[in-house]
Design a protein around this motif. Structure first.
Motif, PDB file in Angstrom:
ATOM      1  N   VAL A 374     103.347  98.251 -31.387  1.00  0.00           N
ATOM      2  CA  VAL A 374     102.706  96.948 -31.216  1.00  0.00           C
ATOM      3  C   VAL A 374     102.925  96.151 -32.502  1.00  0.00           C
ATOM      4  N   GLU A 375     103.692  95.078 -32.374  1.00  0.00           N
ATOM      5  CA  GLU A 375     104.010  94.235 -33.525  1.00  0.00           C
ATOM      6  C   GLU A 375     103.457  92.828 -33.326  1.00  0.00           C
ATOM      7  N   ILE A 376     103.200  92.149 -34.459  1.00  0.00           N
ATOM      8  CA  ILE A 376     102.788  90.751 -34.432  1.00  0.00           C
ATOM      9  C   ILE A 376     103.754  89.971 -35.319  1.00  0.00           C
ATOM     10  N   GLU A 377     104.320  88.901 -34.788  1.00  0.00           N
ATOM     11  CA  GLU A 377     105.226  88.058 -35.572  1.00  0.00           C
ATOM     12  C   GLU A 377     104.498  87.529 -36.798  1.00  0.00           C
ATOM     13  N   SER A 378     105.179  87.453 -37.929  1.00  0.00           N
ATOM     14  CA  SER A 378     104.524  87.217 -39.218  1.00  0.00           C
ATOM     15  C   SER A 378     103.719  85.924 -39.263  1.00  0.00           C
ATOM     16  N   THR A 379     104.217  84.858 -38.659  1.00  0.00           N
ATOM     17  CA  THR A 379     103.496  83.575 -38.722  1.00  0.00           C
ATOM     18  C   THR A 379     102.159  83.657 -38.014  1.00  0.00           C
ATOM     19  N   GLY A 422      96.271  78.136 -26.718  1.00  0.00           N
ATOM     20  CA  GLY A 422      97.065  79.032 -25.882  1.00  0.00           C
ATOM     21  C   GLY A 422      97.675  80.177 -26.676  1.00  0.00           C
ATOM     22  N   GLU A 423      98.178  79.874 -27.878  1.00  0.00           N
ATOM     23  CA  GLU A 423      98.788  80.908 -28.718  1.00  0.00           C
ATOM     24  C   GLU A 423      97.743  81.913 -29.202  1.00  0.00           C
ATOM     25  N   ILE A 424      96.589  81.408 -29.620  1.00  0.00           N
ATOM     26  CA  ILE A 424      95.538  82.298 -30.126  1.00  0.00           C
ATOM     27  C   ILE A 424      94.973  83.159 -28.997  1.00  0.00           C
ATOM     28  N   LYS A 425      94.758  82.588 -27.844  1.00  0.00           N
ATOM     29  CA  LYS A 425      94.271  83.369 -26.699  1.00  0.00           C
ATOM     30  C   LYS A 425      95.259  84.461 -26.333  1.00  0.00           C
ATOM     31  N   LYS A 426      96.542  84.123 -26.367  1.00  0.00           N
ATOM     32  CA  LYS A 426      97.577  85.118 -26.051  1.00  0.00           C
ATOM     33  C   LYS A 426      97.549  86.266 -27.054  1.00  0.00           C
ATOM     34  N   LEU A 427      97.431  85.938 -28.333  1.00  0.00           N
ATOM     35  CA  LEU A 427      97.394  86.960 -29.380  1.00  0.00           C
ATOM     36  C   LEU A 427      96.160  87.843 -29.243  1.00  0.00           C
ATOM     37  N   LEU A 428      94.982  87.229 -29.111  1.00  0.00           N
ATOM     38  CA  LEU A 428      93.745  87.999 -29.052  1.00  0.00           C
ATOM     39  C   LEU A 428      93.680  88.857 -27.790  1.00  0.00           C
ATOM     40  N   LYS A 430      96.218  90.150 -26.254  1.00  0.00           N
ATOM     41  CA  LYS A 430      97.140  91.270 -26.496  1.00  0.00           C
ATOM     42  C   LYS A 430      96.496  92.339 -27.367  1.00  0.00           C
ATOM     43  N   LEU A 431      95.822  91.928 -28.435  1.00  0.00           N
ATOM     44  CA  LEU A 431      95.248  92.892 -29.377  1.00  0.00           C
ATOM     45  C   LEU A 431      93.968  93.527 -28.849  1.00  0.00           C
ATOM     46  N   GLU A 432      93.233  92.799 -28.017  1.00  0.00           N
ATOM     47  CA  GLU A 432      91.980  93.334 -27.480  1.00  0.00           C
ATOM     48  C   GLU A 432      92.231  94.490 -26.522  1.00  0.00           C
ATOM     49  N   VAL A 433      93.352  94.494 -25.841  1.00  0.00           N
ATOM     50  CA  VAL A 433      93.704  95.596 -24.942  1.00  0.00           C
ATOM     51  C   VAL A 433      93.668  96.927 -25.687  1.00  0.00           C
ATOM     52  N   PHE A 434      94.091  96.907 -26.941  1.00  0.00           N
ATOM     53  CA  PHE A 434      94.149  98.128 -27.753  1.00  0.00           C
ATOM     54  C   PHE A 434      92.912  98.291 -28.636  1.00  0.00           C
ATOM     55  N   LEU A 435      91.980  97.355 -28.529  1.00  0.00           N
ATOM     56  CA  LEU A 435      90.758  97.335 -29.330  1.00  0.00           C
ATOM     57  C   LEU A 435      91.037  97.168 -30.828  1.00  0.00           C
TER      58      LEU A 435
END
Length: 443
Positions: A374-379, A422-428, A430-435
């Motif tokens: 699970v990676e997150i783009e640096s920006t 939209g970008e923040i909701k997408k990120l959160l 994604k990360l919330e699935v894995f807690l």
């Protein structure tokens, strides 16, 4: 408890009295074992159950069957300022557990030589009960579940596990072999271990029992403990998923989740999950949790433990899942970083990735809830940096995104608030699935 059950419990006690378990060196610390801390932090299971954040301060946690205390140490490390209470039927194990917690400077802990069946004698109610590698040994596991439920607070959670009858079938056969030749008539010792080793080594490599169970670790230094805990384990029992759920129903406990829930996903067993045979594509979505877990194990019995969380049924408040959040929930919501990621080293690595403009591999710290990187783009990773300072309103992360990336990289047009949301909701999401992050609705 009848005479046969009492005698069986005494045999178990004797085995752990002479061979305390686990044999983890006293100086070993779980401080850097993020996966174990993630599992044993009560925030994880509480969020899965209630979609809320819980404070560990002053919570009362029981390690039922604490052995030599290493899991109690993990519980203490993972849950700052919680009270840790450990019980075990082996007095020698309890002594070692007490010494271990004292050695690591955890003062808010106490240990008792006590059977799980006698838990009410403590007169204490618990917020969380850890019952690891114990239930499958007991003469009456349902009675043990009932006893733990009786001392569990209304919103409390139990973590327990059973040996898988399917995955561990080879060892159950091996135990029957050594039981038939008399090696477990009394408490097994060095002689019985040596006979077991000689017997297994004498078999041809192609013999089914050896191919299924034998590992070089049994001959290595310290291998005696592994032999005792596998080939010569007293009262080792295996269970299936339906039996596990039947036990919960009988005890009036509600299943919450498997501990390593992401590793029980049935769709991961197929080459092309999006292109299943028609019958499967129609059938699988209709299966309930028990049926999906049972089918998974029938197809791929790869887990030694049926390891799960459970709790009291009939929640008073319905749980609102993230997929059910309204626009208002998002606007007023807050985001927490999981406590086990709240480490200086993780923050340092994140800053380095942001500075060098390389992806941040968040899954390398906690891998339990994922089966892939699970990676997150640096920006966009830069947007979550404030989480290392504490809980943040989701709206603040949106504002930060607008500052970090004010222009669309292709059109150079200003980024709209809607696009940033939209970008923040997408990120959160994604990360919330894995807690990795925990999202909190305003109340």
């Amino acid at each position: 408890m009848d005479r046969q059950a009492s005698e069986l419990l005494e045999k178990i006690r004797q085995q752990y009295e002479t061979s305390p378990y686990p044999r983890v060196p006293l100086d070993d610390s779980p401080k850097n074992d993020f996966n174990s801390l993630f599992i044993h932090n009560i925030v994880t299971s509480y969020y899965l159950r209630y979609q809320k954040i819980i404070e560990t301060k002053e919570k009362v946690i029981l390690d039922a069957g604490c052995g030599t205390g290493y899991k109690a140490l993990i519980l203490a490390e993972a849950n700052p300022e919680a009270k840790i209470i450990g019980i075990d039927i082996s007095e020698e194990s309890v002594k070692l557990a007490r010494h271990r917690l004292e050695h690591h400077k955890f003062e808010n802990a106490e240990f008792h030589t006590l059977s799980i069946y006698d838990l009410p004698n403590l007169g204490i109610k618990f917020d969380y009960i850890n019952n690891d590698e114990v239930l499958y040994l007991l003469p009456d596991p349902v009675a043990a579940l009932n006893t733990m439920k009786a001392v569990l607070k209304p919103q409390g959670i139990i973590r327990t596990n059973l040996h898988s009858a399917l995955q561990r079938s080879g060892y159950f056969r091996a135990q029957e072999v050594f039981r038939n030749i008399g090696l477990t008539d009394s408490n097994p010792g060095d002689l019985e271990v040596e006979i077991t080793l000689e017997t297994m080594k004498s078999l041809k490599d192609g013999v089914d029992l050896k191919s299924r169970t034998w590992q070089p670790v049994y001959e290595a230094e310290g291998g005696k403990q592994s032999v005792l805990m596998n080939y010569l384990l007293q009262s080792d029992n295996g269970f299936t998923i339906p039996e596990m759920f039947n036990m919960l129903r009988t005890s009036d406990l509600e299943f919450i989740s498997m501990i390593n829930w992401r590793h029980w996903e049935i769709m991961d067993l197929f080459k092309e999950p999006d292109n299943l045979p028609v019958f499967l594509a129609m059938t699988l979505p209709e299966l309930d949790v028990e049926q999906r877990l049972h089918l998974f194990e029938l197809l791929h019995p790869g887990h030694r433990l049926l390891d799960f969380w459970c709790g009291h049924p009939n929640l008073e408040e319905p749980v609102v899942q993230l997929c059910e959040w309204t626009a208002s929930d998002w606007l007023s919501g807050r985001v927490h970083l999981h406590p086990q990621l709240q480490k200086p080293k993780v923050k340092e690595d994140l800053i380095e990735c942001i500075t060098e403009q390389k992806p941040f591999q968040i899954s390398k710290y906690i891998g339990v809830p994922t089966i892939a990187l699970v990676e997150i783009e640096s920006t966009i990773a830069a947007c979550i940096l404030p989480l290392w300072e504490g809980v943040q309103p989701i709206s603040d992360l949106v504002e930060r995104w607008c500052k970090i990336r004010p222009l669309h990289p292709a059109t150079l047009e200003p980024i709209s608030q809607q696009a940033a949301w939209g970008e923040i909701k997408k990120l959160l999401t994604k990360l919330e699935v894995f807690l990795y992050v925990l999202l909190e609705r305003s109340t």
